[in-house]
Design an enzyme around this catalytic site. Structure first.
Site, PDB file in Angstrom:
ATOM      1  N   ASN A  86       0.813  -1.214   0.000  1.00 11.67           N
ATOM      2  CA  ASN A  86       0.000   0.000   0.000  1.00 11.67           C
ATOM      3  C   ASN A  86       0.849   1.268   0.000  1.00 11.67           C
ATOM      4  O   ASN A  86       0.324   2.370   0.182  1.00 11.67           O
ATOM      5  CB  ASN A  86      -0.933   0.005   1.218  1.00 11.67           C
ATOM      6  CG  ASN A  86      -2.010  -1.052   1.111  1.00 11.67           C
ATOM      7  OD1 ASN A  86      -2.483  -1.365   0.019  1.00 11.67           O
ATOM      8  ND2 ASN A  86      -2.379  -1.642   2.244  1.00 11.67           N
ATOM      9  N   CYS A 122       3.319   6.924   7.466  1.00 11.68           N
ATOM     10  CA  CYS A 122       4.682   7.385   7.192  1.00 11.68           C
ATOM     11  C   CYS A 122       5.075   6.916   5.799  1.00 11.68           C
ATOM     12  O   CYS A 122       4.840   5.762   5.433  1.00 11.68           O
ATOM     13  CB  CYS A 122       5.636   6.829   8.248  1.00 11.68           C
ATOM     14  SG  CYS A 122       7.366   7.179   7.962  1.00 11.68           S
ATOM     15  N   HIS A 148       3.032   2.484   2.086  1.00  9.23           N
ATOM     16  CA  HIS A 148       3.387   3.188   3.318  1.00  9.23           C
ATOM     17  C   HIS A 148       4.153   2.228   4.224  1.00  9.23           C
ATOM     18  O   HIS A 148       4.172   1.006   3.991  1.00  9.23           O
ATOM     19  CB  HIS A 148       2.168   3.788   4.029  1.00  9.23           C
ATOM     20  CG  HIS A 148       1.137   2.787   4.451  1.00  9.23           C
ATOM     21  ND1 HIS A 148      -0.183   3.102   4.608  1.00  9.23           N
ATOM     22  CD2 HIS A 148       1.214   1.474   4.760  1.00  9.23           C
ATOM     23  CE1 HIS A 148      -0.858   2.048   4.991  1.00  9.23           C
ATOM     24  NE2 HIS A 148      -0.027   1.043   5.098  1.00  9.23           N
TER      25      HIS A 148
END
Length: 419
Positions: free
Chosen positions: A318, A355, A320
């Protein structure tokens, strides 16, 4: 054909002298005659008599003298064989090759049957040998076993918290796949993929009662339930496969996020219809810790670790950072004295934002005094993982117990139920 086969198995009696006489005899004596080895010779042509000698070989020469290659021992053996009297027994065919072939076939078949009927000496030797997992308890719980590898243990010879967290994530994904709901995303269902939705974790509570060692086999159970109107709760129970001793209990809350806008989303009814049949109506396996996690500042943190950056391997599909990686970053700022003399007993994490690949992070830790004020007893720490700009990624609280102290569970985080 029948005659040739019979001759192969039941040779016609003949003496050594007769064979030698036929070998030395010319094959051309007559219109069509049979020589040794059944060679048919044609009559002599008009151009001259052609003689064919059976097994004709040029004898080797040594110093100009022809030498018979057969030694005296070979000749003596031939004469001894020729002198053996003919009996019914020694004229029977040689069945040894057939017996050897049949024996080989039976031994191979016996080996295959032995492998099919093989039983392990230890019950854990074939415990989920291929790591595929299975559905248990009326289709509501997914179970999978893992063997602790040598590269998954730390300096204290036990599995790291990151290893155990990876087992939790793996069973969650395999659970979705085993029930046929794995779409294109990382654990997304087909309807979630149609709506460009992915799962993100908002809260995780973990209680570690025992750490497995190299070679141990852990059994992980996981199941899901509802969490409010738009969320899903996922619980795990990790045991020692051999003893049944509880290793870890964990409870988490997940919500949906649009993978393009990166904003949280409500649960569509189509998605709810997909996952609700698998929900268990059951209290969380870890009692919710309702204590507020205060914000940690530079002035209140005892230890700060700066300049943490994600690697390419830290990203999931995904795009991240994987949530397991956050745990390692949080512990980067923990004092080395705690890591050497204590072991992690519980952890509460609240995820605030994701993040990315280009993020630069800071890890802050504040060590609290032990509850009873006794030096070397249980320790509590507060943590913050943030970007350099100050935006919060994760808030956390950890509880630590001395390594020599028997694990009786954390001080404040209990359990509501277990499988």
């Amino acid at each position: 054909m029948v005659a040739s086969v019979a001759a192969a198995f039941f040779p016609v009696p003949s003496s050594s002298s007769t064979v030698l006489a036929q070998a030395s005899k010319s094959i051309g004596d007559g219109p069509r005659s049979l020589g040794i080895q059944g060679i048919v010779a044609k009559p002599n042509s008009s151009s001259g008599a052609m003689e064919i000698k059976a097994q004709a070989q040029t004898l080797p020469k040594i110093n100009g003298t022809k030498v018979d290659p057969k030694t005296k021992e070979h000749k003596a053996d031939e004469e001894e064989v020729a002198s053996v009297p003919r009996t019914f027994y020694n004229q029977l065919p040689d069945w040894s090759f057939l017996f050897a072939a049949v024996t080989t076939i039976f031994l191979a078949a016996e080996k295959q049957l032995t492998l099919l009927d093989w039983k392990p000496k230890r019950p854990d030797m074939l415990a989920d040998a291929f790591g595929l997992g299975k559905i248990v308890q009326d289709g509501t719980v997914f179970r999978q076993n893992f063997s602790i590898r040598s590269y998954e243990i730390g300096a204290d010879r036990t599995a790291s918290i990151e290893t155990l967290m990876n087992h939790l994530q793996e069973t969650a994904l395999n659970h979705v796949r085993s029930v046929g709901l794995l779409g294109d995303g990382f654990g997304s269902t087909p309807e979630m993929s149609k709506n460009n939705l992915i799962w993100v974790v908002t809260k995780m509570q973990i209680v570690i009662e025992h750490y497995p060692s190299w070679g141990d086999i852990v059994e992980v159970d996981t199941w899901v339930g509802a969490s409010g109107r738009n969320g899903m709760r996922r619980d795990w129970h990790v045991r020692d496969y051999r003893t049944g001793q509880t290793i870890l209990r964990a409870s988490s809350v997940w919500v949906m996020m649009n993978k393009h806008s990166r904003r949280l989303s409500k649960m569509p009814e189509e998605v709810r219809a997909e996952i609700e049949p698998y929900f268990m109506v059951k209290a969380p396996i870890v009692e919710e810790d309702k204590r507020k996690l205060p914000k940690l500042e530079d002035g209140t943190a005892n230890h700060v670790r700066r300049g943490l950056t994600p690697r390419w391997a830290d990203l999931d599909v995904n795009q991240h950072v994987n949530n397991v990686k956050y745990i390692g970053w949080i512990l980067e700022s923990a004092p080395i004295s705690i890591l050497e003399n204590h072991q992690l007993a519980s952890m509460t994490l609240e995820y605030r934002r994701e993040c990315g690949r280009d993020s630069v992070l800071q890890s802050l830790t504040a060590v609290s005094t032990s509850p009873d004020g006794v030096q070397g007893d249980d320790i509590e720490c507060r943590h913050l993982l943030r970007l350099e700009c100050g935006a919060e990624i994760v808030r956390g609280r950890t509880e630590w117990r001395p390594k020599h102290k028997r694990a009786n569970g954390p001080r404040k985080m209990g359990t509501n139920s277990s499988l």
